[in-house]
Write a protein that holds these residues in place. Structure first.
Motif, mmCIF file in Angstrom:
data_model
loop_
_atom_site.group_PDB
_atom_site.id
_atom_site.type_symbol
_atom_site.label_atom_id
_atom_site.label_comp_id
_atom_site.label_asym_id
_atom_site.label_seq_id
_atom_site.Cartn_x
_atom_site.Cartn_y
_atom_site.Cartn_z
ATOM 1 N N ALA A 1 -0.351 -20.706 -8.643
ATOM 2 C CA ALA A 1 -0.162 -22.156 -8.749
ATOM 3 C C ALA A 1 -0.996 -22.723 -9.904
ATOM 4 O O ALA A 1 -0.502 -23.542 -10.690
ATOM 5 N N ARG A 2 -2.230 -22.278 -10.015
ATOM 6 C CA ARG A 2 -3.073 -22.730 -11.134
ATOM 7 C C ARG A 2 -2.456 -22.311 -12.477
ATOM 8 O O ARG A 2 -2.419 -23.090 -13.428
ATOM 9 N N ARG A 3 -1.999 -21.061 -12.542
ATOM 10 C CA ARG A 3 -1.402 -20.546 -13.772
ATOM 11 C C ARG A 3 -0.218 -21.402 -14.210
ATOM 12 O O ARG A 3 0.011 -21.607 -15.393
ATOM 13 N N ARG A 4 0.503 -21.947 -13.246
ATOM 14 C CA ARG A 4 1.667 -22.783 -13.552
ATOM 15 C C ARG A 4 1.303 -24.262 -13.691
ATOM 16 O O ARG A 4 2.187 -25.107 -13.782
ATOM 17 N N GLY A 5 0.018 -24.573 -13.653
ATOM 18 C CA GLY A 5 -0.414 -25.943 -13.901
ATOM 19 C C GLY A 5 -0.506 -26.844 -12.691
ATOM 20 O O GLY A 5 -0.686 -28.060 -12.841
ATOM 21 N N ALA A 6 -0.405 -26.291 -11.493
ATOM 22 C CA ALA A 6 -0.517 -27.118 -10.287
ATOM 23 C C ALA A 6 -1.966 -27.506 -10.048
ATOM 24 O O ALA A 6 -2.879 -26.699 -10.216
ATOM 25 N N ALA A 7 -2.175 -28.741 -9.639
ATOM 26 C CA ALA A 7 -3.515 -29.237 -9.317
ATOM 27 C C ALA A 7 -3.788 -29.166 -7.817
ATOM 28 O O ALA A 7 -4.945 -29.179 -7.403
ATOM 29 N N ARG A 8 -2.701 -29.075 -7.021
ATOM 30 C CA ARG A 8 -2.857 -29.025 -5.563
ATOM 31 C C ARG A 8 -1.843 -28.052 -4.971
ATOM 32 O O ARG A 8 -0.747 -27.894 -5.504
ATOM 33 N N LEU A 9 -2.239 -27.444 -3.864
ATOM 34 C CA LEU A 9 -1.336 -26.566 -3.123
ATOM 35 C C LEU A 9 -1.208 -27.126 -1.718
ATOM 36 O O LEU A 9 -2.213 -27.423 -1.066
ATOM 37 N N ARG A 10 0.015 -27.280 -1.262
ATOM 38 C CA ARG A 10 0.297 -27.864 0.053
ATOM 39 C C ARG A 10 1.071 -26.858 0.891
ATOM 40 O O ARG A 10 1.833 -26.049 0.371
ATOM 41 N N LEU A 11 0.904 -26.942 2.205
ATOM 42 C CA LEU A 11 1.604 -26.053 3.132
ATOM 43 C C LEU A 11 1.719 -26.705 4.496
ATOM 44 O O LEU A 11 1.014 -27.674 4.793
ATOM 45 N N ASP B 1 0.876 -1.170 0.000
ATOM 46 C CA ASP B 1 0.000 0.000 0.000
ATOM 47 C C ASP B 1 0.910 1.215 0.000
ATOM 48 O O ASP B 1 1.683 1.411 0.942
ATOM 49 N N ALA B 2 0.843 2.003 -1.058
ATOM 50 C CA ALA B 2 1.666 3.208 -1.195
ATOM 51 C C ALA B 2 3.146 2.908 -0.960
ATOM 52 O O ALA B 2 3.846 3.648 -0.284
ATOM 53 N N GLY B 3 3.598 1.760 -1.496
ATOM 54 C CA GLY B 3 5.002 1.393 -1.381
ATOM 55 C C GLY B 3 5.379 0.704 -0.089
ATOM 56 O O GLY B 3 6.515 0.266 0.065
ATOM 57 N N ALA B 4 4.461 0.605 0.864
ATOM 58 C CA ALA B 4 4.743 -0.073 2.130
ATOM 59 C C ALA B 4 4.379 -1.547 2.007
ATOM 60 O O ALA B 4 3.272 -1.882 1.578
ATOM 61 N N LEU B 5 5.295 -2.424 2.396
ATOM 62 C CA LEU B 5 5.059 -3.860 2.333
ATOM 63 C C LEU B 5 4.124 -4.275 3.466
ATOM 64 O O LEU B 5 4.401 -4.042 4.637
ATOM 65 N N LEU B 6 3.007 -4.893 3.094
ATOM 66 C CA LEU B 6 2.007 -5.332 4.070
ATOM 67 C C LEU B 6 2.071 -6.832 4.315
ATOM 68 O O LEU B 6 1.635 -7.301 5.370
ATOM 69 N N GLY B 7 2.567 -7.584 3.347
ATOM 70 C CA GLY B 7 2.636 -9.026 3.499
ATOM 71 C C GLY B 7 3.310 -9.659 2.308
ATOM 72 O O GLY B 7 3.502 -9.021 1.264
ATOM 73 N N SER B 8 3.665 -10.937 2.477
ATOM 74 C CA SER B 8 4.323 -11.657 1.389
ATOM 75 C C SER B 8 3.953 -13.129 1.434
ATOM 76 O O SER B 8 3.543 -13.655 2.473
ATOM 77 N N ALA B 9 4.118 -13.769 0.286
ATOM 78 C CA ALA B 9 3.911 -15.206 0.165
ATOM 79 C C ALA B 9 5.000 -15.761 -0.739
ATOM 80 O O ALA B 9 5.379 -15.121 -1.724
ATOM 81 N N LEU B 10 5.503 -16.930 -0.371
ATOM 82 C CA LEU B 10 6.543 -17.602 -1.157
ATOM 83 C C LEU B 10 6.041 -18.975 -1.546
ATOM 84 O O LEU B 10 5.639 -19.760 -0.686
ATOM 85 N N LEU B 11 6.053 -19.244 -2.845
ATOM 86 C CA LEU B 11 5.628 -20.541 -3.374
ATOM 87 C C LEU B 11 6.789 -21.223 -4.065
ATOM 88 O O LEU B 11 7.626 -20.549 -4.690
ATOM 89 N N PHE B 12 6.773 -22.554 -4.010
ATOM 90 C CA PHE B 12 7.757 -23.356 -4.730
ATOM 91 C C PHE B 12 7.042 -24.284 -5.699
ATOM 92 O O PHE B 12 5.969 -24.806 -5.404
ATOM 93 N N PHE B 13 7.693 -24.480 -6.845
ATOM 94 C CA PHE B 13 7.164 -25.344 -7.898
ATOM 95 C C PHE B 13 8.267 -26.300 -8.316
ATOM 96 O O PHE B 13 9.427 -25.910 -8.403
ATOM 97 N N ARG B 14 7.881 -27.524 -8.603
ATOM 98 C CA ARG B 14 8.832 -28.517 -9.098
ATOM 99 C C ARG B 14 8.400 -28.905 -10.508
ATOM 100 O O ARG B 14 7.235 -29.259 -10.725
ATOM 101 N N ARG B 15 9.318 -28.841 -11.425
ATOM 102 C CA ARG B 15 9.021 -29.170 -12.821
ATOM 103 C C ARG B 15 8.434 -30.577 -12.908
ATOM 104 O O ARG B 15 8.950 -31.516 -12.300
ATOM 105 N N GLY B 16 7.333 -30.693 -13.628
ATOM 106 C CA GLY B 16 6.702 -31.987 -13.835
ATOM 107 C C GLY B 16 5.798 -32.436 -12.702
ATOM 108 O O GLY B 16 5.206 -33.508 -12.770
ATOM 109 N N SER B 17 5.670 -31.620 -11.665
ATOM 110 C CA SER B 17 4.827 -31.984 -10.525
ATOM 111 C C SER B 17 3.530 -31.185 -10.555
ATOM 112 O O SER B 17 3.531 -30.002 -10.889
ATOM 113 N N ALA B 18 2.450 -31.840 -10.175
ATOM 114 C CA ALA B 18 1.150 -31.165 -10.088
ATOM 115 C C ALA B 18 0.934 -30.554 -8.712
ATOM 116 O O ALA B 18 -0.125 -30.017 -8.425
#
Length: 156
Positions: free
Chosen positions: A99-109, A52-69
């Protein structure tokens, strides 16, 4: 209160703010500037942020493995001053979309069992608990593993 923030992909110029949020948000398993630099440049990762106006409010980090759903939400953090504004929800939805855009069928955390706010967020948004992980974190805290299908179910 209407959302006055935006969610976008992070870049190298966001490094200092991301590291500061990491330090303020977690007292264990913190990522270093070097790790963030690597993730920002990696095709196998996506770093998203809310600002918001250049101030960081939050972040998310995702990992993807080639060939994995399966995609993994490694981290989701909201700045203390921004809590209650829907930042976590917005980042979670953006993570699912990426994750959907990159073809993932499931998201785990994984989430600390004692992090009631995060557990509530994930369960409210359709994540189901699939495992309990004893002494998962560096400080010995237990975790729960959650997963969500990203494939829309056909109507009944």
């Amino acid at each position: 209160m209407p959302a006055t923030y935006t969610v976008r992909r992070a870049g190298p110029a966001d490094l200092a703010a991301l590291v500061a949020l990491e330090q303020a948000s977690f007292s264990y398993d913190r990522m270093s500037p070097r790790q963030y630099r690597r993730h920002l440049a990696s095709p196998g990762a996506a770093v998203l942020l809310a600002e918001d106006a250049g101030a960081l409010l939050g972040s998310a980090l995702l990992f993807f493995r080639r060939g994995s759903a399966l995609a993994r939400l490694y981290s989701l953090a909201t700045a203390a001053a921004a809590r209650g504004r829907g930042i976590g929800k917005a980042l979670l939805q953006a993570a699912e979309a990426e994750a959907r855009r990159r073809g993932a069928a499931r998201l785990r955390l994984e989430v600390r069992r004692d992090n009631a706010a995060a557990v509530q967020l994930y369960e409210k948004h359709g994540y189901r608990r699939i495992a309990e992980l004893a002494a998962y974190y560096d400080d010995g805290a237990d975790a729960w593993r959650y997963e969500k299908s990203l494939i829309a179910s056909p109507p009944p």
